[in-house]
Design a protein around this motif. Structure first.
Motif, mmCIF file in Angstrom:
data_model
loop_
_atom_site.group_PDB
_atom_site.id
_atom_site.type_symbol
_atom_site.label_atom_id
_atom_site.label_comp_id
_atom_site.label_asym_id
_atom_site.label_seq_id
_atom_site.Cartn_x
_atom_site.Cartn_y
_atom_site.Cartn_z
ATOM 1 N N PRO A 44 0.777 -1.074 0.157
ATOM 2 C CA PRO A 44 0.208 0.151 0.127
ATOM 3 C C PRO A 44 0.793 1.236 0.088
ATOM 4 O O PRO A 44 1.995 1.254 0.265
ATOM 5 N N ALA A 45 0.152 2.308 -0.424
ATOM 6 C CA ALA A 45 1.081 3.542 -0.248
ATOM 7 C C ALA A 45 0.932 4.221 1.069
ATOM 8 O O ALA A 45 1.903 5.013 1.341
ATOM 9 N N VAL A 46 -0.033 3.939 1.779
ATOM 10 C CA VAL A 46 0.053 4.485 3.233
ATOM 11 C C VAL A 46 -0.044 3.400 4.232
ATOM 12 O O VAL A 46 -0.806 2.326 3.863
ATOM 13 N N PRO A 47 0.228 3.576 5.414
ATOM 14 C CA PRO A 47 0.121 2.455 6.508
ATOM 15 C C PRO A 47 -1.419 2.086 6.817
ATOM 16 O O PRO A 47 -2.355 3.054 6.556
ATOM 17 N N SER A 67 0.183 -0.624 16.346
ATOM 18 C CA SER A 67 0.670 0.558 15.454
ATOM 19 C C SER A 67 0.054 -0.096 13.805
ATOM 20 O O SER A 67 -0.069 -1.045 13.718
ATOM 21 N N SER A 68 0.022 1.075 13.214
ATOM 22 C CA SER A 68 -0.341 0.720 11.679
ATOM 23 C C SER A 68 0.885 -0.012 10.996
ATOM 24 O O SER A 68 1.945 0.342 11.500
ATOM 25 N N LEU A 69 0.482 -0.709 10.044
ATOM 26 C CA LEU A 69 1.737 -1.422 9.374
ATOM 27 C C LEU A 69 1.606 -1.079 7.771
ATOM 28 O O LEU A 69 0.287 -0.908 7.333
ATOM 29 N N CYS A 70 2.803 -1.022 7.034
ATOM 30 C CA CYS A 70 2.457 -0.924 5.934
ATOM 31 C C CYS A 70 2.849 -2.132 4.922
ATOM 32 O O CYS A 70 3.616 -2.581 4.302
ATOM 33 N N LEU A 71 1.641 -3.044 5.401
ATOM 34 C CA LEU A 71 1.524 -4.178 4.586
ATOM 35 C C LEU A 71 0.052 -4.330 3.999
ATOM 36 O O LEU A 71 -0.813 -3.698 4.370
ATOM 37 N N PRO A 72 -0.060 -5.165 2.694
ATOM 38 C CA PRO A 72 -1.491 -5.135 2.305
ATOM 39 C C PRO A 72 -2.375 -5.680 3.302
ATOM 40 O O PRO A 72 -2.106 -6.406 4.031
ATOM 41 N N GLU A 73 -3.511 -4.887 2.995
ATOM 42 C CA GLU A 73 -4.814 -5.360 3.925
ATOM 43 C C GLU A 73 -5.148 -6.706 4.015
ATOM 44 O O GLU A 73 -5.142 -7.335 4.988
ATOM 45 N N THR A 74 -5.007 -7.455 2.882
ATOM 46 C CA THR A 74 -5.359 -8.959 2.679
ATOM 47 C C THR A 74 -4.156 -9.789 3.595
ATOM 48 O O THR A 74 -4.496 -10.635 4.321
ATOM 49 N N LEU A 75 -3.073 -9.280 3.590
ATOM 50 C CA LEU A 75 -2.092 -10.044 4.300
ATOM 51 C C LEU A 75 -1.874 -9.939 5.929
ATOM 52 O O LEU A 75 -2.099 -10.833 6.581
ATOM 53 N N ILE A 76 -2.321 -8.907 6.313
ATOM 54 C CA ILE A 76 -2.610 -8.348 7.500
ATOM 55 C C ILE A 76 -3.867 -9.190 8.192
ATOM 56 O O ILE A 76 -3.654 -9.742 9.132
ATOM 57 N N SER A 77 -4.825 -9.266 7.517
ATOM 58 C CA SER A 77 -6.017 -9.943 7.650
ATOM 59 C C SER A 77 -5.638 -11.688 7.666
ATOM 60 O O SER A 77 -5.959 -12.305 8.748
ATOM 61 N N CYS A 82 6.426 2.554 8.148
ATOM 62 C CA CYS A 82 6.120 3.745 7.273
ATOM 63 C C CYS A 82 6.226 3.242 5.645
ATOM 64 O O CYS A 82 7.175 2.374 5.585
ATOM 65 N N CYS A 83 5.246 3.798 5.096
ATOM 66 C CA CYS A 83 5.467 3.497 3.561
ATOM 67 C C CYS A 83 6.126 4.488 2.724
ATOM 68 O O CYS A 83 5.870 5.742 3.112
ATOM 69 N N PRO A 84 7.061 4.277 2.348
ATOM 70 C CA PRO A 84 8.015 5.218 1.334
ATOM 71 C C PRO A 84 7.046 5.698 0.220
ATOM 72 O O PRO A 84 6.417 4.820 -0.286
ATOM 73 N N ASN A 85 7.558 6.671 -0.367
ATOM 74 C CA ASN A 85 7.155 7.064 -1.489
ATOM 75 C C ASN A 85 7.723 6.205 -2.910
ATOM 76 O O ASN A 85 8.300 5.199 -2.709
#
Length: 634
Positions: free
Chosen positions: A466-469, A500-510, A617-620
């Protein structure tokens, strides 16, 4: 006080007899002038000196001898002026007392003397000035001599012909262990048994010929106890009435020890540098090569003389040159003390070789970057193996996706037919036959779940970042909502702490938390205590945990439970495929993390997921590409 005229000489005439004062002053006025003052007593003289600059001051006393002596005594025997005493009659005894007290001259008044009085004053002043300067020089020399004698530095005066030690100061006596009397019987060569007289005179020849004022050399001196110590000797020739050598000698034992330590250290470094099983490159902060070791020469195919003076960019693979420029800029700006990176080198024969590089800049005391040291390990074979493994991994993933997809296609109608048969022929078949149809449906459903899990496992690495956490708590709430029926059936509560928020795809966190929380509900839900989900921080890492208070996992199974298809003894009684925890491990490792299980204090299991802070953190887009490349290389 009467000022008569101006001159470079200040003349005070002191006396109480008006007749004599008039006679002397009248005589002086008829001669070449001077700044003349008439005072009545010794107290007036002292008052004048206190109020005026006393340079080139002459006092002509017309007092009696006792009064003139009293004036000298008031100056503590060291007057800062010339005192001439003019007696009215000759008195040898009084003259001796006055001279001893400090008078420059004692005169007897006469007409002839009065005519020459101005000349006598000039001569007396000149004589006194010369004597005064000589005395100051003697006093200064004596004071300096006392300083030299008490100095801890070793100082000798030496006869230029016999090399006899004429004098040795306290520092020399303390250092050598000899007394004054013992040193007086020795020569300079006795202190240095390794130096012959011929060699010494050859050494000091430039001094004797006037070609040099000072020579400096090192020697090895010997103490009274026989011990020897290194010295630096500074020798000077003083051309006095009797010429002498002055030797200032410094004990340089500590300096020599430091030099020896440095020599050993440099030899050790050189040995390491030359024999190291890794490339060592010394460069400027801008990447210009200053020195290379044999390993790097073999690695790159260049000789040392071909590399020295070139920039490291010239032997870097073109696609990695910009990265190389960037990390040298980072080092110069002191943003990182050391940089570790994998990069490609372009060898002399055109081959491309991979190196794992650790490079740091060394700063001097003024914090300026002086030079950089780079260590290069050849990882070409490792990269080739890694590429082959990656290719095999990709092929395996493709195979799993293909097999899972192809098997799922015929499996769906099999399950459907089994369900239909159970509905339509339930009255025509006996219970055993109906049980067989139910087993077919159950096995088909299990096979379908297994195929779905295999597809999830194969597709993990293909999900876009993802582009944002992502709000981790929101994803867990969705997981809990999907598990509502199981949670209610297990009569368990799930407590979720701050996350904390994670910079991982939602499907993977789920997938991560669905597998971990689902397992905890299935295997430990009826324990009566809640399942806890939370977070810990350790150094530059974040650790998520899912803790239960169930029966726990035996120590011998804790490592194997993350293997594909492995199911522990307790898990065999509960429906599952043995792929869920393998998926959790694959996701965490894909994002440079790890997963493990610990025993919960009091009983149960605690699963922990560890991620670096960078996963928060999600980098640009550009930075993301750089980070992905660095992560892949490291």
């Amino acid at each position: 006080m009467i000022k008569i005229m101006k001159s470079a000489i200040k003349l005070l005439v002191v006396g109480t007899s008006p007749a004599r004062l008039e006679l002397v002053v009248g005589s002086l006025e008829n001669q070449s002038g001077c700044s003349l003052h008439i005072v009545g007593s010794s107290a007036d003289v002292r008052a004048y000196i206190a109020e005026n600059q006393a340079d080139r001051l002459v006092v002509l006393s017309l007092q009696s001898a006792p009064d003139a002596v009293s004036l000298l005594k008031s100056c503590n025997g060291s007057p800062e002026f010339v005192l001439l005493v003019l007696l009215d009659k000759e008195d040898t005894q009084a003259a001796v007392k006055l001279i001893k007290a400090g008078a420059v001259d004692v005169l007897v008044e006469s007409p002839d003397l009065l005519k020459r009085l101005r000349q006598i004053i000039d001569n007396s002043l000149a004589e006194w000035t010369m004597h005064h300067r000589e005395q100051l020089a003697i006093d200064k020399a004596a004071s300096f001599g006392r300083i030299l004698d008490s100095s801890l530095t070793e100082i000798h005066t030496v006869d230029t012909e016999t090399l006899q030690l004429l004098r040795a100061n306290r520092g020399a006596r303390n250092n050598l262990g000899y007394s004054k009397q013992e040193l007086a019987k020795m020569t300079l060569l006795d202190l240095n048994p390794l130096l012959s007289k011929e060699d010494f005179f050859a050494l000091v020849h430039p001094l004797r010929m006037g070609k040099k004022e000072t020579i400096v050399f090192e020697a090895l001196h010997q103490r009274k106890d026989g011990s020897r110590y290194p010295v630096a000797v500074q020798l000077q020739l003083l051309r006095t009435e009797t010429p002498i050598f002055v030797a200032v000698i410094l004990d340089i034992s500590e300096r020599k020890r430091a030099e020896e330590r440095l020599r050993v250290s440099e030899a050790r470094f050189r040995s390491i540098f030359d024999t190291a099983a890794a490339g060592i490159v010394i460069l400027s902060p801008y990447g210009q090569i200053q020195e290379v070791n044999p390993y790097f020469c073999n690695f790159s195919g260049y000789r040392a003389e071909e590399l020295i003076g070139r920039n490291i960019e010239e032997v870097t693979y073109p696609d990695d040159r910009e990265m190389t420029i960037d990390y040298y800029a980072t080092l110069r700006q002191a943003q990182d003390p050391i940089i570790n990176i994998e990069k490609r080198y372009l060898c002399k024969d055109g081959q491309i070789r991979w190196g794992y590089v650790s490079i740091a800049c060394v700063s001097e005391r003024d914090q300026s970057k002086n030079y950089c040291i780079g260590l290069v390990q050849d990882i070409t074979n490792h990269k080739v193996t890694e590429a082959k493994m990656q290719q095999a991994y990709d092929e395996l993933d493709a195979f799993v996706r293909t097999v899972a997809h192809d098997l799922r296609t015929p499996l769906t109608p099999i399950i459907g037919i089994a369900e239909i048969l159970q509905s339509y022929v339930s009255g025509a078949l006996d219970p055993d036959a109906l049980n067989l149809l139910a087993d077919i449906e159950k096995s088909g459903q299990h096979m379908l779940a297994l195929l779905e899990d295999l597809l999830d496992l194969a597709q993990v690495r293909h999900v876009q970042q993802p582009a944002v956490p992502v709000d981790t708590r929101r994803m867990i709430d969705q997981v809990l909502q999907n598990l509502t029926n199981q949670i209610i059936a297990a009569k368990v509560k799930v407590k979720v702490g701050p996350l904390s928020s994670l910079c991982l795809p939602e499907t993977l966190i789920s997938q991560l938390f669905a597998n971990l929380i689902g397992n905890a509900v299935r295997y430990a839900g009826d324990a009566g205590r809640p399942i806890e989900v939370g977070e810990e921080r350790l150094d530059r890492q974040v650790i998520f945990y899912v803790r239960d208070h169930g029966p726990g996992i035996p120590p011998e199974e804790r490592v194997r439970i993350f293997e594909v298809f492995y199911r522990g003894a307790a898990a065999k009684k509960i429906r599952g495929t043995g792929i869920g925890l393998a998926t959790v491990r694959k996701i965490t490792r894909l994002y440079h993390g790890d997963v493990w299980v610990e025993e919960t204090p009091g009983g149960g299991s605690t699963f922990k997921l560890k991620f670096p802070e960078s996963a928060l953190c999600c980098p640009n887009e550009g930075a993301l590409a750089d980070k992905a490349m660095i992560a892949r290389l490291s």
